[in-house]
Enzyme design. Structure first.
Site, PDB file in Angstrom:
ATOM      1  N   LYS A 272      75.118  38.126  28.349  1.00  0.00           N
ATOM      2  CA  LYS A 272      73.734  37.743  28.222  1.00  0.00           C
ATOM      3  C   LYS A 272      73.162  37.137  29.322  1.00  0.00           C
ATOM      4  CE  LYS A 272      74.260  36.922  23.485  1.00  0.00           C
ATOM      5  NZ  LYS A 272      74.900  36.053  22.202  1.00  0.00           N
TER       6      LYS A 272
ATOM      7  N   LEU B  77      84.120  36.473  20.923  1.00  0.00           N
ATOM      8  CA  LEU B  77      82.702  37.157  21.172  1.00  0.00           C
ATOM      9  C   LEU B  77      81.742  36.109  20.402  1.00  0.00           C
ATOM     10  CD1 LEU B  77      83.604  40.728  19.499  1.00  0.00           C
ATOM     11  CD2 LEU B  77      82.986  40.024  21.924  1.00  0.00           C
ATOM     12  N   ASP B  78      80.460  36.085  20.920  1.00  0.00           N
ATOM     13  CA  ASP B  78      79.516  35.274  20.533  1.00  0.00           C
ATOM     14  C   ASP B  78      79.142  35.232  18.967  1.00  0.00           C
ATOM     15  OD1 ASP B  78      79.327  34.360  23.249  1.00  0.00           O
ATOM     16  OD2 ASP B  78      77.611  35.378  23.496  1.00  0.00           O
ATOM     17  N   ARG B  79      78.688  34.275  18.521  1.00  0.00           N
ATOM     18  CA  ARG B  79      78.575  34.393  17.042  1.00  0.00           C
ATOM     19  C   ARG B  79      77.570  35.453  16.599  1.00  0.00           C
ATOM     20  NH1 ARG B  79      75.661  30.152  13.186  1.00  0.00           N
ATOM     21  NH2 ARG B  79      75.287  28.817  15.063  1.00  0.00           N
TER      22      ARG B  79
END
Ligand code: URA
Length: 240
Positions: free
Chosen positions: A172, A84-86
Site C-alpha cells: 500500500k 497480512l493486513d485485515r
C-alpha cells in the site's frame, strides 16, 4: 485399527468409536489408548485468509485467523507466519514450528512473496522501473527491488508484485508513493508454495509432506558470517 476399534481403544474427539469404516475429517482428533493417532511434532496449514480477520492468535475486538481453525489446532499453539493486513486476502501459513516460521520471516532472510494487486489509475513502465530499482519514500525509507508485472492497465489496473521483504503495509505504501491507491490485495504465493485455489476464503488445509519439504528447501541460506577475524592481537593481550 479395526482391532483397536473392536477393543474399544479408539476415540474420535473423546467419544469411543464403536464401528469401523467411518470417514474422519482432518479437524477431528483420533486417539488410540488416549494418544493422538496422527501425532506430529508440528503442524503446517495453509489458510485462504478472508478479508476482515486479523493475522493474530487473539484479539480483544476482531476475529482472528487462528479463530478460523478448529479448537484442536488452537490448543496446539498455531500462529500465523507473518502478517497480512485485515483487508488483504490469500495465502497465509500457520504453524507451531517456530524455527521454520523464523527462517521464513527473519529480517534479511525473506523469501519471495507474490501478490495480486488491484490499484486505481494506470500502471506504467515508469512504475515497473521504479519498483525494480528499489523505491525510496520521501521519508527516506528505501524498499528493496520488487518485480511488478502488469496484467491489465486502465482506470483500475491489475498487477502481480513479487516482494522479498515484508514490511508493514508495504505494498500500500509503495503504491501510494507512485500515486496509486490499492483497492484489493491478495497473496498468491510464499516461496514455492502457491495458494490452493480450491480453498474458498476462510478455508484451510494441512500442507502435504511434499509441500512442507518444498517450503524448507526454498529457504535462503542463512546470512554468511563475515571474514574470519584475526584473534592474534586479542590473544597477545591476554597473554601479557
Ligand atoms: N503489503 C500490504 O500493504 N499489505 C499486506 O497485507 C501485505 C503486503
Amino acid at each position: 485399527m479395526r482391532r483397536a476399534i473392536a477393543q474399544g481403544r479408539v476415540t474420535v474427539d473423546g467419544a469411543t468409536v464403536v464401528s469401523a469404516g467411518a470417514q474422519v475429517g482432518p479437524d477431528r482428533t483420533v486417539c488410540i489408548d488416549g494418544q493422538d493417532a496422527d501425532y506430529r511434532p508440528h503442524d503446517y496449514l495453509m489458510l485462504h485468509k478472508p478479508a476482515g480477520v486479523v493475522s493474530a492468535t487473539e484479539d480483544p475486538r476482531l476475529p482472528t485467523v487462528v479463530g478460523l481453525l478448529p479448537p484442536r489446532y488452537r490448543r496446539r499453539g498455531l500462529f500465523p507466519v507473518g502478517r497480512l493486513d485485515r483487508d488483504t486476502t490469500g495465502l497465509l501459513l500457520l504453524t507451531n514450528d517456530g524455527a521454520l516460521a523464523h527462517a521464513l520471516m527473519a529480517p534479511g532472510r525473506h523469501v519471495d512473496k507474490v501478490y495480486e494487486v488491484l490499484v486505481e489509475g494506470l500502471l506504467t513502465e515508469a512504475d515497473r522501473a521504479a519498483f525494480a530499482a528499489g523505491l525510496a519514500l520521501r521519508s527516506g525509507e528505501i524498499f528493496a527491488p520488487a518485480a511488478l508485472s502488469v496484467v491489465s492497465s486502465g482506470a483500475l489496473s491489475l498487477a502481480r508484485l513479487t516482494l522479498r521483504e515484508g514490511r508493514h503495509h508495504q505494498i500500500k505504501r509503495m503504491m501510494a508513493a507512485r500515486g496509486h491507491e490499492v483497492r484489493a490485495l491478495k497473496r498468491i504465493s510464499v516461496a514455492q508454495l502457491t495458494l490452493d485455489e480450491t480453498l474458498p476464503p476462510g478455508a484451510w488445509r494441512r500442507l502435504s509432506d511434499e509441500e512442507t519439504a518444498l517450503l524448507r528447501s526454498s529457504l535462503p541460506a542463512p546470512p554468511q558470517p563475515g571474514p574470519p577475524r584475526d584473534h592474534s592481537k586479542r590473544q597477545q593481550k591476554t597473554r601479557i
